[in-house]
Motif scaffolding. Structure first.
Motif, mmCIF file in Angstrom:
data_model
loop_
_atom_site.group_PDB
_atom_site.id
_atom_site.type_symbol
_atom_site.label_atom_id
_atom_site.label_comp_id
_atom_site.label_asym_id
_atom_site.label_seq_id
_atom_site.Cartn_x
_atom_site.Cartn_y
_atom_site.Cartn_z
ATOM 1 N N ILE A 57 -8.024 17.765 2.017
ATOM 2 C CA ILE A 57 -8.883 16.747 1.601
ATOM 3 C C ILE A 57 -8.742 16.096 0.322
ATOM 4 C CG2 ILE A 57 -11.327 16.014 1.600
ATOM 5 C CD1 ILE A 57 -12.037 18.189 3.582
ATOM 6 N N ILE A 58 -8.895 16.985 -0.572
ATOM 7 C CA ILE A 58 -8.548 16.678 -1.958
ATOM 8 C C ILE A 58 -7.331 15.898 -2.306
ATOM 9 C CG2 ILE A 58 -8.730 17.490 -4.353
ATOM 10 C CD1 ILE A 58 -10.643 19.613 -3.514
ATOM 11 N N PHE A 59 -6.336 16.434 -1.901
ATOM 12 C CA PHE A 59 -4.910 16.139 -2.105
ATOM 13 C C PHE A 59 -4.718 14.784 -1.468
ATOM 14 C CE2 PHE A 59 -2.119 19.920 -3.389
ATOM 15 C CZ PHE A 59 -3.049 20.441 -4.393
ATOM 16 N N THR A 60 -5.355 14.689 -0.469
ATOM 17 C CA THR A 60 -4.826 13.257 0.596
ATOM 18 C C THR A 60 -5.571 12.082 -0.247
ATOM 19 O OG1 THR A 60 -4.817 14.629 2.560
ATOM 20 C CG2 THR A 60 -5.296 11.975 2.866
ATOM 21 N N LEU A 61 -7.099 12.532 -0.819
ATOM 22 C CA LEU A 61 -7.819 11.277 -1.306
ATOM 23 C C LEU A 61 -7.312 11.146 -2.738
ATOM 24 C CD1 LEU A 61 -11.507 12.630 -0.443
ATOM 25 C CD2 LEU A 61 -10.034 10.240 0.378
ATOM 26 N N MET A 62 -6.899 12.289 -3.385
ATOM 27 C CA MET A 62 -6.559 12.086 -4.959
ATOM 28 C C MET A 62 -5.081 11.450 -5.004
ATOM 29 S SD MET A 62 -5.891 14.960 -7.528
ATOM 30 C CE MET A 62 -4.656 15.829 -6.568
ATOM 31 N N PHE A 63 -4.029 11.831 -4.208
ATOM 32 C CA PHE A 63 -2.559 11.315 -4.218
ATOM 33 C C PHE A 63 -2.688 9.740 -3.641
ATOM 34 C CE2 PHE A 63 -1.411 15.657 -4.683
ATOM 35 C CZ PHE A 63 -0.716 15.448 -5.768
ATOM 36 N N THR A 64 -3.368 9.604 -2.625
ATOM 37 C CA THR A 64 -3.423 8.157 -2.001
ATOM 38 C C THR A 64 -4.113 6.997 -3.008
ATOM 39 O OG1 THR A 64 -3.918 9.164 0.241
ATOM 40 C CG2 THR A 64 -4.379 6.825 -0.220
ATOM 41 N N TYR A 65 -5.162 7.436 -3.835
ATOM 42 C CA TYR A 65 -5.760 6.520 -4.589
ATOM 43 C C TYR A 65 -5.155 6.581 -6.071
ATOM 44 C CZ TYR A 65 -9.140 5.654 -1.103
ATOM 45 O OH TYR A 65 -9.967 5.324 0.294
ATOM 46 N N ILE A 66 -4.452 7.556 -6.378
ATOM 47 C CA ILE A 66 -3.902 7.439 -7.604
ATOM 48 C C ILE A 66 -2.511 6.790 -7.497
ATOM 49 C CG2 ILE A 66 -2.691 8.838 -9.488
ATOM 50 C CD1 ILE A 66 -4.733 10.884 -9.084
ATOM 51 N N PHE A 67 -1.716 7.068 -6.439
ATOM 52 C CA PHE A 67 -0.376 6.349 -6.488
ATOM 53 C C PHE A 67 -0.269 5.093 -5.567
ATOM 54 C CE2 PHE A 67 0.981 10.924 -7.092
ATOM 55 C CZ PHE A 67 1.057 10.854 -8.506
ATOM 56 N N GLY A 68 -1.270 4.980 -4.736
ATOM 57 C CA GLY A 68 -1.331 3.734 -3.797
ATOM 58 C C GLY A 68 -0.850 2.423 -4.341
ATOM 59 N N GLY A 69 -1.952 1.859 -5.371
ATOM 60 C CA GLY A 69 -1.716 0.672 -5.973
ATOM 61 C C GLY A 69 -0.204 0.670 -6.643
ATOM 62 N N VAL A 71 2.669 2.470 -6.346
ATOM 63 C CA VAL A 71 3.821 2.460 -5.520
ATOM 64 C C VAL A 71 3.979 1.428 -4.246
ATOM 65 C CG1 VAL A 71 5.062 3.907 -3.972
ATOM 66 C CG2 VAL A 71 3.913 5.111 -5.922
ATOM 67 N N SER A 72 2.700 1.069 -3.698
ATOM 68 C CA SER A 72 3.085 0.213 -2.714
ATOM 69 C C SER A 72 2.128 -1.066 -2.563
ATOM 70 C CB SER A 72 2.583 0.930 -1.308
ATOM 71 O OG SER A 72 3.633 1.995 -1.126
ATOM 72 N N GLY A 73 1.490 -1.348 -3.835
ATOM 73 C CA GLY A 73 0.505 -2.439 -4.283
ATOM 74 C C GLY A 73 -0.518 -2.406 -3.555
ATOM 75 N N ASP A 74 -0.947 -1.497 -2.525
ATOM 76 C CA ASP A 74 -2.521 -1.127 -2.096
ATOM 77 C C ASP A 74 -2.513 0.237 -1.462
ATOM 78 O OD1 ASP A 74 -2.230 -2.110 0.997
ATOM 79 O OD2 ASP A 74 -1.226 -3.591 -0.302
ATOM 80 N N VAL A 75 -3.498 0.658 -1.126
ATOM 81 C CA VAL A 75 -3.923 1.896 -0.503
ATOM 82 C C VAL A 75 -3.199 1.804 1.016
ATOM 83 C CG1 VAL A 75 -5.400 3.568 0.449
ATOM 84 C CG2 VAL A 75 -5.499 2.470 -2.105
ATOM 85 N N GLN A 76 -3.507 0.739 1.557
ATOM 86 C CA GLN A 76 -3.019 0.678 3.298
ATOM 87 C C GLN A 76 -1.730 0.622 3.422
ATOM 88 O OE1 GLN A 76 -5.381 0.886 5.703
ATOM 89 N NE2 GLN A 76 -6.847 1.317 4.252
ATOM 90 N N SER A 77 -0.960 -0.118 2.338
ATOM 91 C CA SER A 77 0.538 0.059 2.780
ATOM 92 C C SER A 77 1.148 1.195 2.272
ATOM 93 C CB SER A 77 1.043 -1.303 1.704
ATOM 94 O OG SER A 77 0.519 -2.474 1.819
ATOM 95 N N TYR A 78 0.290 1.955 1.386
ATOM 96 C CA TYR A 78 0.837 3.256 0.895
ATOM 97 C C TYR A 78 0.720 4.341 1.863
ATOM 98 C CZ TYR A 78 1.893 7.045 -2.419
ATOM 99 O OH TYR A 78 2.302 8.185 -3.094
ATOM 100 N N LEU A 79 -0.137 4.430 2.892
ATOM 101 C CA LEU A 79 -0.647 5.483 3.632
ATOM 102 C C LEU A 79 0.616 5.852 4.663
ATOM 103 C CD1 LEU A 79 -4.412 4.327 4.967
ATOM 104 C CD2 LEU A 79 -3.548 6.169 3.359
ATOM 105 N N PRO A 80 1.404 4.874 5.164
ATOM 106 C CA PRO A 80 2.565 5.323 5.982
ATOM 107 C C PRO A 80 3.510 6.316 5.348
ATOM 108 C CG PRO A 80 2.125 3.224 6.552
ATOM 109 C CD PRO A 80 1.209 3.396 5.342
ATOM 110 N N VAL A 81 3.597 6.013 3.844
ATOM 111 C CA VAL A 81 4.371 6.895 3.021
ATOM 112 C C VAL A 81 3.628 8.219 2.495
ATOM 113 C CG1 VAL A 81 5.449 6.799 0.832
ATOM 114 C CG2 VAL A 81 5.504 4.672 2.001
ATOM 115 N N ILE A 82 2.454 8.158 2.246
ATOM 116 C CA ILE A 82 2.043 9.569 1.569
ATOM 117 C C ILE A 82 1.490 10.297 2.592
ATOM 118 C CG2 ILE A 82 -0.350 8.554 1.393
ATOM 119 C CD1 ILE A 82 1.197 10.643 -0.920
#
Length: 275
Positions: A57-69, A71-82
């Motif tokens: 839970i912690i890793f998914t939330l942390m890495f998604t919101y830290i790297f999402g913008g 790497v991919s510009g926004d969180v939704q676009s980053y989800l298939p990667v992360i």
């Protein structure tokens, strides 16, 4: 006067396990019995599951919101990667606990008792590793569920998600034999944990799990491209995002089989010498 002769007391005898070879069927049955013992340990000590319930839970939330913008510009676009990357990183990291718990059991003398039983030599080790697959299933499930809650919609469908989960769990089981070997060789459980982190952290973070490979320095790209974690991440992305089974899937299974073929007999042999 009558002298009574008494026979000398019999010398203490040591129970020797049955030396007859154990069949494959018996080895599997013995391993499953030992795995059931490991599951009972988890049942009676649920604190063992804290890392596999909180870390995903912690890793998914942390890495998604830290790297999402970034790497991919926004969180939704980053989800298939992360999400596939976090899945691999979380479950593989969870396998490190296997070696630590094995060392603790050996220090308590539990495995010395198993060694005196007429069971397959591999069963105490294989059973402990099989029981830890419960931990892998929990970590896998929570990571995928967190991704779905955050808006991840895998185009690979149910088949792709289940195939990726099965692949990660199988590779984690194979990797756990490496940590089991460290558990046999090391003198303390803390040393096993330190060695495992030293090996695994560079492999997971210097991979394609979090950022595109082409953004890395050239010398690092050379390592990342041959890193087995990278192949596993790519295989999970193919399965979860498109339902495609590619070359990385085959390389991941081949690597897992090679690890078991090398480290399982080596671990059992060293365990029998030291236990």
């Amino acid at each position: 006067m009558t002298t009574t002769l008494t026979a000398p007391a019999p010398a203490a005898t040591r129970v020797i396990p049955d030396a007859r070879p154990v069949t494959l069927r018996q080895a599997i049955a013995n391993s499953l019995t030992m795995a059931y013992r490991g599951v009972l340990k988890i049942k009676h000590n649920p604190e063992q599951l804290f890392d596999v319930t909180i870390q995903p839970i912690i890793f998914t939330l942390m890495f998604t919101y830290i790297f999402g913008g970034a790497v991919s510009g926004d969180v939704q676009s980053y989800l298939p990667v992360i999400i596939p990357g976090i899945l691999v990183q979380t479950v593989i990291t969870t396998s490190m606990v296997t070696g630590t718990q094995l060392r603790e059991d050996m220090d308590k003398g539990v495995f010395d008792r198993f060694k005196s039983l007429p069971i397959a030599r591999i069963s105490p080790l294989a059973g402990a590793l099989l029981a830890d697959m419960v931990r892998y299933v929990i970590a896998t499930t929570l990571t995928i569920v967190m991704g779905l809650i955050m808006g991840y919609r895998p185009d690979g469908g149910v088949f792709g998600v289940l195939a990726a989960a099965a692949l990660v769990i199988a590779c984690s089981f194979a990797t756990s034999w490496i940590w089991a070997l460290l558990g046999v060789l090391a003198n303390k459980a803390s040393a096993v944990q330190g060695y495992s982190m030293l090996i695994l952290f560079p492999l997971t973070f210097m991979s394609s799990a979090f950022v595109p490979v082409h953004t890395m320095p050239g010398w690092m790209q050379a390592f990342v491209k041959v890193n087995p974690i990278t192949h596993l991440v790519y295989a999970c992305r193919d399965l979860m995002n498109s339902g495609h089974i590619g070359a990385d899937f085959g390389w991941s299974l081949l690597g897992a089989a090679a690890i078991v073929a090398i480290f399982a007999p080596l671990t059992v042999r060293l365990y029998m010498r030291k236990a």
